[in-house]
Design an enzyme around this catalytic site. Structure first.
Site, PDB file in Angstrom:
ATOM      1  N   GLU A 156     -26.920  75.270  59.254  1.00  0.00           N
ATOM      2  CA  GLU A 156     -25.832  76.113  59.764  1.00  0.00           C
ATOM      3  C   GLU A 156     -25.568  75.965  61.262  1.00  0.00           C
ATOM      4  OE1 GLU A 156     -26.937  79.998  58.259  1.00  0.00           O
ATOM      5  OE2 GLU A 156     -26.824  79.316  56.190  1.00  0.00           O
ATOM      6  N   ASN A 197     -27.178  71.033  56.657  1.00  0.00           N
ATOM      7  CA  ASN A 197     -26.737  71.917  55.579  1.00  0.00           C
ATOM      8  C   ASN A 197     -25.920  73.058  56.190  1.00  0.00           C
ATOM      9  OD1 ASN A 197     -27.099  72.836  52.770  1.00  0.00           O
ATOM     10  ND2 ASN A 197     -28.457  74.432  53.597  1.00  0.00           N
ATOM     11  N   HIS A 233     -21.653  78.992  48.811  1.00  0.00           N
ATOM     12  CA  HIS A 233     -21.699  80.418  48.468  1.00  0.00           C
ATOM     13  C   HIS A 233     -20.249  80.859  48.296  1.00  0.00           C
ATOM     14  CE1 HIS A 233     -25.957  80.757  49.030  1.00  0.00           C
ATOM     15  NE2 HIS A 233     -25.876  80.200  50.232  1.00  0.00           N
ATOM     16  N   GLU A 261     -26.564  75.340  47.511  1.00  0.00           N
ATOM     17  CA  GLU A 261     -26.864  76.773  47.343  1.00  0.00           C
ATOM     18  C   GLU A 261     -25.777  77.469  46.521  1.00  0.00           C
ATOM     19  OE1 GLU A 261     -27.802  78.657  51.120  1.00  0.00           O
ATOM     20  OE2 GLU A 261     -28.878  76.888  51.834  1.00  0.00           O
ATOM     21  N   ASP A 263     -23.516  79.638  44.419  1.00  0.00           N
ATOM     22  CA  ASP A 263     -23.355  80.869  43.645  1.00  0.00           C
ATOM     23  C   ASP A 263     -21.889  81.289  43.765  1.00  0.00           C
ATOM     24  OD1 ASP A 263     -23.513  82.001  46.277  1.00  0.00           O
ATOM     25  OD2 ASP A 263     -25.528  82.769  45.928  1.00  0.00           O
TER      26      ASP A 263
HETATM   27  O1  9MR Z   1     -31.839  83.691  49.698  1.00  0.00           O
HETATM   28  C1  9MR Z   1     -32.268  84.012  50.983  1.00  0.00           C
HETATM   29  C2  9MR Z   1     -32.513  85.501  51.082  1.00  0.00           C
HETATM   30  O2  9MR Z   1     -33.589  85.880  50.251  1.00  0.00           O
HETATM   31  C3  9MR Z   1     -32.764  85.895  52.506  1.00  0.00           C
HETATM   32  O3  9MR Z   1     -32.865  87.287  52.592  1.00  0.00           O
HETATM   33  C4  9MR Z   1     -31.624  85.384  53.369  1.00  0.00           C
HETATM   34  C5  9MR Z   1     -31.765  85.755  54.818  1.00  0.00           C
HETATM   35  O4  9MR Z   1     -30.779  85.138  55.571  1.00  0.00           O
HETATM   36  O5  9MR Z   1     -31.571  83.977  53.260  1.00  0.00           O
HETATM   37  C6  9MR Z   1     -31.213  83.610  51.992  1.00  0.00           C
HETATM   38  O6  9MR Z   1     -30.930  82.254  51.905  1.00  0.00           O
HETATM   39  C7  9MR Z   1     -29.956  81.739  52.803  1.00  0.00           C
HETATM   40  C8  9MR Z   1     -30.291  80.289  53.012  1.00  0.00           C
HETATM   41  O7  9MR Z   1     -31.594  80.172  53.501  1.00  0.00           O
HETATM   42  C9  9MR Z   1     -29.328  79.619  53.960  1.00  0.00           C
HETATM   43  N1  9MR Z   1     -27.971  79.800  53.537  1.00  0.00           N
HETATM   44  C10 9MR Z   1     -27.579  81.160  53.239  1.00  0.00           C
HETATM   45  C11 9MR Z   1     -28.539  81.789  52.248  1.00  0.00           C
HETATM   46  C12 9MR Z   1     -28.092  83.194  51.888  1.00  0.00           C
HETATM   47  O8  9MR Z   1     -28.206  84.052  52.972  1.00  0.00           O
END
Ligand code: 9MR
Length: 448
Positions: A156, A197, A233, A261, A263
């Site tokens: 990011e 990513n 996402h 990722e 969803d």
């Molecule tokens: O799925 C992850 C969640 O359990 C955490 O609370 C969250 C914190 O930012 O991160 C989530 O995963 C993220 C991923 O590492 C990077 N892209 C966005 C995802 C969703 O926030």
């Protein structure tokens, strides 16, 4: 309280309907991973290490051939206090993957989020910051050298308008932190594919164009970059129409592309219409990857709605993954399967009432079982009894929200005084502790 005769008759009628309409215990045959392999793609899921047991572990192992630790490999997870490391969950996931012939995507090395507070709150000179970053990469990538297929090295890095995000790394080291991180990762594991990513870079837009320009420049400079991760996402109804075109333009730069990722969230409650639309959109996203040779595959960000970040982050939204909270495959699952070339036999649209059995937790010789009795719209129950046969020596212990008895291998559980009624479109769950040895297969349950 005894059920009334009319209630019993209603119950019997809906049970009869269930027998005709019960969804298959297993989803598609063959599993998604076999379909993906036949298309030369991979299908992955983010996972939580502590859940890789029981039904969750069974589905993760059976359906997917890539795993991404959802949180376990983030800096804040592995080095919560400086110099004190915790690799337990990360190791557990890598071990599980190897036992199930799966590849692992390491996630993630250099990010602005989920860093330990000692790192975020420290005051660092550029030289110290660079050293911290390089040491972290050398240590973590080095630990798993030869065992991980890919790493999300930088996560990011961009703002929505395509400018660099002001982070600990950017502010301290400038945009070159990205090249430094990739170079350090290559040195630590020359075989792992190295990715940048990001999210909201699925379609052609200012942010994805900034990422495109960065990858192009890194390639031109000879910086090691193997791939681009499009997180995906997505929001129901908003899949970018330029997704495939965007994947293709990155591929044309000479890098791999992965959907990392996926969803697709919706406003709750989910309805049959929304779930059908979600299926179409899962199908479209996976098809866009299948259509581009250098798109390696798709990873979903949690395979079950019970293990999704969406409801916590976007209150009122959810149902974003391909399995529901009780591990039943949703229409989205069949969308993925068909996009991967599967010809799946779909369960009929549910009618009547049905019971679903799952194992949310399992340890040494014990486990927790859960059974959910659900009624589709138009059906209801005023009392219920669920029965099954334990074929592998399992034994029911204490139950809650039901009265369970086991005679030999036959188990029968009936409603407690307070939860006999299952309304149209509603559900009731009960649980129990049990013992097992050797194996703990999921039995076929009947509602009667
Ligand atoms: O799925 C992850 C969640 O359990 C955490 O609370 C969250 C914190 O930012 O991160 C989530 O995963 C993220 C991923 O590492 C990077 N892209 C966005 C995802 C969703 O926030």
């Amino acid at each position: 309280m005894r059920p009334s005769l009319s209630g019993l008759l209603t119950g019997l009628a809906t049970v009869a309907a269930l027998l005709l309409a019960a969804p298959a215990a297993h989803a598609a045959d063959p599993p998604l991973r076999d379909l993906a392999t036949a298309k030369n793609k991979v299908i992955g899921t983010a996972v939580t290490g502590s859940k890789l047991t029981g039904t969750y572990g069974e589905i993760a192992g059976r359906e997917f051939n890539w795993l991404t630790p959802g949180n376990a490999m983030k800096w804040g997870s592995v080095e919560p206090t400086r110099g004190n490391f915790n690799w337990t969950e990360a190791d557990q996931i890598v071990d599980f993957a190897e036992a199930h012939d799966q590849d692992v995507r390491g996630h993630t090395l250099v990010w602005h989020s989920q860093n330990p507070s000692w790192l975020d709150n420290g005051t660092w000179t550029p030289a110290q910051l660079s050293q911290l970053m390089n040491d972290h990469i050398a240590l973590e990538v080095g630990r798993y050298k030869g065992r991980l297929a890919a790493w999300d090295v930088v996560n990011e890095p961009f703002n929505e308008d395509g400018t660099y995000r002001q982070t600990l790394w950017y502010n301290g080291l400038g945009a070159d932190y990205i090249a430094q991180a990739l170079t350090a990762a290559r040195a630590a594991d020359p075989a792992a594919k190295l990715y940048i990513n990001d999210y909201n870079v699925e379609g052609v837009n200012a942010k994805s164009t900034a990422l495109y320009n960065l990858v192009r420049d890194l390639k031109a400079r000879g910086v090691p970059i193997d791939g681009v991760g499009l997180q995906a996402h997505l929001i129901l109804g908003q899949v970018p129409s330029t997704l495939q075109q965007n994947i293709q333009r990155f591929a044309d730069l000479g890098v791999d592309v992965a959907i990392t990722e996926l969803d697709i969230r919706m406003q709750l409650p989910s309805t049959a219409a929304k779930l059908a639309q979600q299926r179409t959109e899962y199908d479209a996203v996976v098809k866009a990857c299948v259509a581009v040779t250098r798109c390696t595959g798709v990873t979903v960000w949690g395979f079950t709605d019970s293990d999704s970040w969406i409801p916590d982050t976007f209150p009122g939204q959810g149902a974003a993954t391909p399995y529901d909270e009780n591990y039943a495959p949703k229409p989205a699952y069949y969308g993925i399967a068909t996009a991967l070339g599967g010809t799946v036999t779909e369960p009929p649209v549910p009618t009547g009432c049905s019971a679903a059995y799952s194992v949310p937790n399992q340890w040494n010789t014990g486990f927790t079982g859960q059974v959910t009795i659900s009624c589709a719209a138009g059906s209801s129950l005023s009392s219920w009894r669920v029965a099954w046969t334990f074929g592998a020596g399992q034994q029911v212990g204490q139950a809650w929200n039901a009265n369970c008895v086991q005679t030999g291998t036959a188990v029968s559980c009936s409603n407690a005084s307070w939860n006999g009624s299952v309304p149209s479109g509603g559900s009731v769950s009960f649980g129990f502790n049990g013992t097992w040895s050797g194996s703990n297969p999921v039995p076929t349950v009947t509602l009667g």
